[in-house]
Design an enzyme around this catalytic site. Structure first.
Site, PDB file in Angstrom:
ATOM      1  N   ASP A 284       0.832  -1.220   0.000  1.00 51.94           N
ATOM      2  CA  ASP A 284       0.000   0.000   0.000  1.00 51.94           C
ATOM      3  C   ASP A 284       0.861   1.262   0.000  1.00 51.94           C
ATOM      4  O   ASP A 284       0.339   2.373   0.113  1.00 51.94           O
ATOM      5  CB  ASP A 284      -0.990   0.002   1.177  1.00 51.94           C
ATOM      6  N   LEU A 285       2.160   1.092  -0.094  1.00 52.75           N
ATOM      7  CA  LEU A 285       3.127   2.192  -0.151  1.00 52.75           C
ATOM      8  C   LEU A 285       3.076   3.075   1.097  1.00 52.75           C
ATOM      9  O   LEU A 285       3.470   4.239   1.045  1.00 52.75           O
ATOM     10  CB  LEU A 285       2.932   3.020  -1.438  1.00 52.75           C
ATOM     11  N   SER A 286       2.606   2.524   2.210  1.00 53.27           N
ATOM     12  CA  SER A 286       2.592   3.334   3.430  1.00 53.27           C
ATOM     13  C   SER A 286       4.009   3.495   3.977  1.00 53.27           C
ATOM     14  O   SER A 286       4.364   4.555   4.477  1.00 53.27           O
ATOM     15  CB  SER A 286       1.671   2.731   4.494  1.00 53.27           C
TER      16      SER A 286
ATOM     17  N   TYR B 178       4.960  -2.002  18.322  1.00 51.17           N
ATOM     18  CA  TYR B 178       5.524  -2.571  17.081  1.00 51.17           C
ATOM     19  C   TYR B 178       5.900  -4.040  17.319  1.00 51.17           C
ATOM     20  O   TYR B 178       5.561  -4.929  16.527  1.00 51.17           O
ATOM     21  CB  TYR B 178       6.760  -1.777  16.616  1.00 51.17           C
TER      22      TYR B 178
ATOM     23  N   ALA C  24       3.881  -4.611   6.790  1.00 46.00           N
ATOM     24  CA  ALA C  24       3.655  -4.243   8.196  1.00 46.00           C
ATOM     25  C   ALA C  24       3.982  -2.767   8.355  1.00 46.00           C
ATOM     26  O   ALA C  24       4.589  -2.171   7.456  1.00 46.00           O
ATOM     27  CB  ALA C  24       4.560  -5.060   9.113  1.00 46.00           C
TER      28      ALA C  24
ATOM     29  N   ARG D  76      24.466  -4.754  18.413  1.00 46.75           N
ATOM     30  CA  ARG D  76      23.335  -5.278  17.657  1.00 46.75           C
ATOM     31  C   ARG D  76      23.817  -6.382  16.717  1.00 46.75           C
ATOM     32  O   ARG D  76      24.929  -6.310  16.184  1.00 46.75           O
ATOM     33  CB  ARG D  76      22.692  -4.171  16.800  1.00 46.75           C
TER      34      ARG D  76
HETATM   35  N1  UDP Z   1      21.157   4.095  17.660  1.00 41.46           N
HETATM   36  C1  UDP Z   1      22.013   5.133  17.855  1.00 41.46           C
HETATM   37  N2  UDP Z   1      21.659   6.351  17.354  1.00 41.46           N
HETATM   38  C2  UDP Z   1      20.504   6.572  16.688  1.00 41.46           C
HETATM   39  C3  UDP Z   1      19.619   5.487  16.478  1.00 41.46           C
HETATM   40  C4  UDP Z   1      19.981   4.256  16.986  1.00 41.46           C
HETATM   41  O1  UDP Z   1      23.088   4.997  18.468  1.00 41.46           O
HETATM   42  O2  UDP Z   1      20.263   7.724  16.287  1.00 41.46           O
HETATM   43  C5  UDP Z   1      21.520   2.752  18.197  1.00 41.46           C
HETATM   44  C6  UDP Z   1      20.507   2.200  19.183  1.00 41.46           C
HETATM   45  O3  UDP Z   1      20.852   2.551  20.512  1.00 41.46           O
HETATM   46  C7  UDP Z   1      20.651   0.716  18.979  1.00 41.46           C
HETATM   47  C8  UDP Z   1      21.118   0.551  17.538  1.00 41.46           C
HETATM   48  O4  UDP Z   1      21.542   1.844  17.125  1.00 41.46           O
HETATM   49  O5  UDP Z   1      21.646   0.193  19.832  1.00 41.46           O
HETATM   50  C9  UDP Z   1      20.045   0.046  16.606  1.00 41.46           C
HETATM   51  O6  UDP Z   1      18.924   0.876  16.723  1.00 41.46           O
HETATM   52  P1  UDP Z   1      17.687   0.635  15.777  1.00 41.46           P
HETATM   53  O7  UDP Z   1      16.630   1.623  16.182  1.00 41.46           O
HETATM   54  O8  UDP Z   1      18.150   0.600  14.382  1.00 41.46           O
HETATM   55  O9  UDP Z   1      17.261  -0.860  16.136  1.00 41.46           O
HETATM   56  P2  UDP Z   1      16.787  -1.538  17.511  1.00 41.46           P
HETATM   57  O10 UDP Z   1      17.133  -0.618  18.651  1.00 41.46           O
HETATM   58  O11 UDP Z   1      15.331  -1.735  17.353  1.00 41.46           O
HETATM   59  O12 UDP Z   1      17.556  -2.795  17.610  1.00 41.46           O
END
Ligand code: UDP
Length: 327
Positions: free
Chosen positions: A32-34, A144, A78, A212
């Site tokens: 849906d290109l959202s 989410y 999603a 991560r």
């Molecule tokens: N992160 C960061 N600066 C930002 C956004 C994210 O240092 O501006 C870090 C965040 O703390 C996390 C990692 O990057 O450790 C991945 O964040 P993202 O939101 O991509 O994924 P998620 O936290 O859902 O694993």
């Protein structure tokens, strides 16, 4: 072979479409290109084997007709991102649950051979064990994560009740070219690459030592196609790189100044998949090294030219609800 990809104009979906076409499939995309972009499929516009339908997957009557003769369904559609999910839980849960059952029913009535669901490692919240296995407790920290997990529960229910040949893949921090850059503050790669292009410092959360399990999108696509080709059904499997990398390491690879911003509540200090199950069942493992993957993104950095550039002040504004509700 005819395959259908919901969310096929999105980041991971569009890479999956590339791969299926390359393998000679006819591919039907429902999006849906959202959060997806037509631009993600622009390079395929001369491909006769690709059919694109702009449709919300919850519109069951509308989507059913597109499942005729489809053998594999990949359900990736999603809503993305944490902050807007906290602000609009109704939309996120409707997309995750109503959207998923609509696609499941269409797939069941079409008698598809395989149904693959894109689940999220965010279901683990802050886990007790690293690397985290699939039987770790489910602890969604925000809507989410809840929406993605409820979608997965629906998929498993369709396996149990209707014998749908489905698999759910729990994806860990997927990155790569076309990583999403919507208007909202989101995944770290889009944020950092736009900052790099604008000559602004990287907004590093906390001291940047958090890690991560960054998993390259082409490896993820390989996991999806391996799962589709296999005889395995009814399983939930982690998809991760077998490694975990710090944000400081990412900054080092991207190169640039940093500014530190506060750590967000509910955020794990590590994500790290236990991938022994997928290795055993599908003989899959990620092959792209993190430095190679990041180098490819830097080569494609122009993609993020129009992405929003975040600075610590507007990040604070954007993440207000995160601190308000999750603290
Ligand atoms: N992160 C960061 N600066 C930002 C956004 C994210 O240092 O501006 C870090 C965040 O703390 C996390 C990692 O990057 O450790 C991945 O964040 P993202 O939101 O991509 O994924 P998620 O936290 O859902 O694993």
């Amino acid at each position: 072979m005819r395959s259908l990809v919901t969310g096929g104009a999105g980041f991971i979906g569009s890479h999956l479409v590339d791969r299926l076409l390359a393998e000679g499939h006819e591919v039907v995309v429902l999006d849906d290109l959202s959060t997806g972009h037509r631009g993600n499929l622009e390079h395929l516009k001369r491909q006769d084997e690709l059919e694109f339908h702009e449709v919300d997957v919850r519109d069951h009557d509308e989507i059913c007709k597109h499942f005729e003769a489809v053998e594999w369904v990949f359900h990736l559609a999603a809503l993305a991102d944490i902050v807007p999910s906290i602000q609009k839980p109704l939309e996120y849960l409707r997309a995750g649950v109503d959207g998923t059952i609509s696609v499941l029913e269409a797939a069941r009535h079409a008698g598809v051979k395989k149904f693959l669901y894109a689940a999220s490692s965010s279901c683990y919240g802050i886990p007790d064990a690293y690397p985290t296995p699939e039987d770790a407790e489910v602890r969604p920290q925000y809507p989410y994560a809840l929406a993605k997990n409820l979608g997965e529960q629906c998929v498993m229910h369709w396996v149990q009740v209707y014998g749908l040949p489905a698999i759910s893949l729990r994806l860990f921090n997927v990155y790569g070219p076309r990583a999403r850059t919507t208007g909202t503050y989101g995944a770290v790669f889009g944020v950092f690459l736009a900052q790099k292009l604008a000559g602004k410092p990287f907004t590093v959360v906390g001291d940047g030592t958090q890690t991560r399990d960054f998993t390259y999108v082409i490896d993820v696509v390989e996991a999806f196609t391996s799962a589709a080709k296999s005889d395995v059904i009814g399983e939930i499997m982690n998809v991760g790189s077998s490694q975990t990398y710090s944000i400081n390491r990412l900054v080092e690879l991207l190169g640039g100044e940093v500014v530190h911003i506060p750590k967000r509540p509910g955020e794990p200090s590590c994500t790290f998949a236990d991938v022994s199950k997928i290795r055993k069942l599908l003989n899959w493992k990620a092959v792209t090294r993190f430095d190679e993957g990041v180098a490819i993104m830097l080569k494609n950095i122009d993609y993020w030219r129009d992405a929003p550039v975040w600075e610590s002040s507007n990040v604070r504004e954007q993440t207000k609800d995160w601190f308000k509700y999750l603290a």
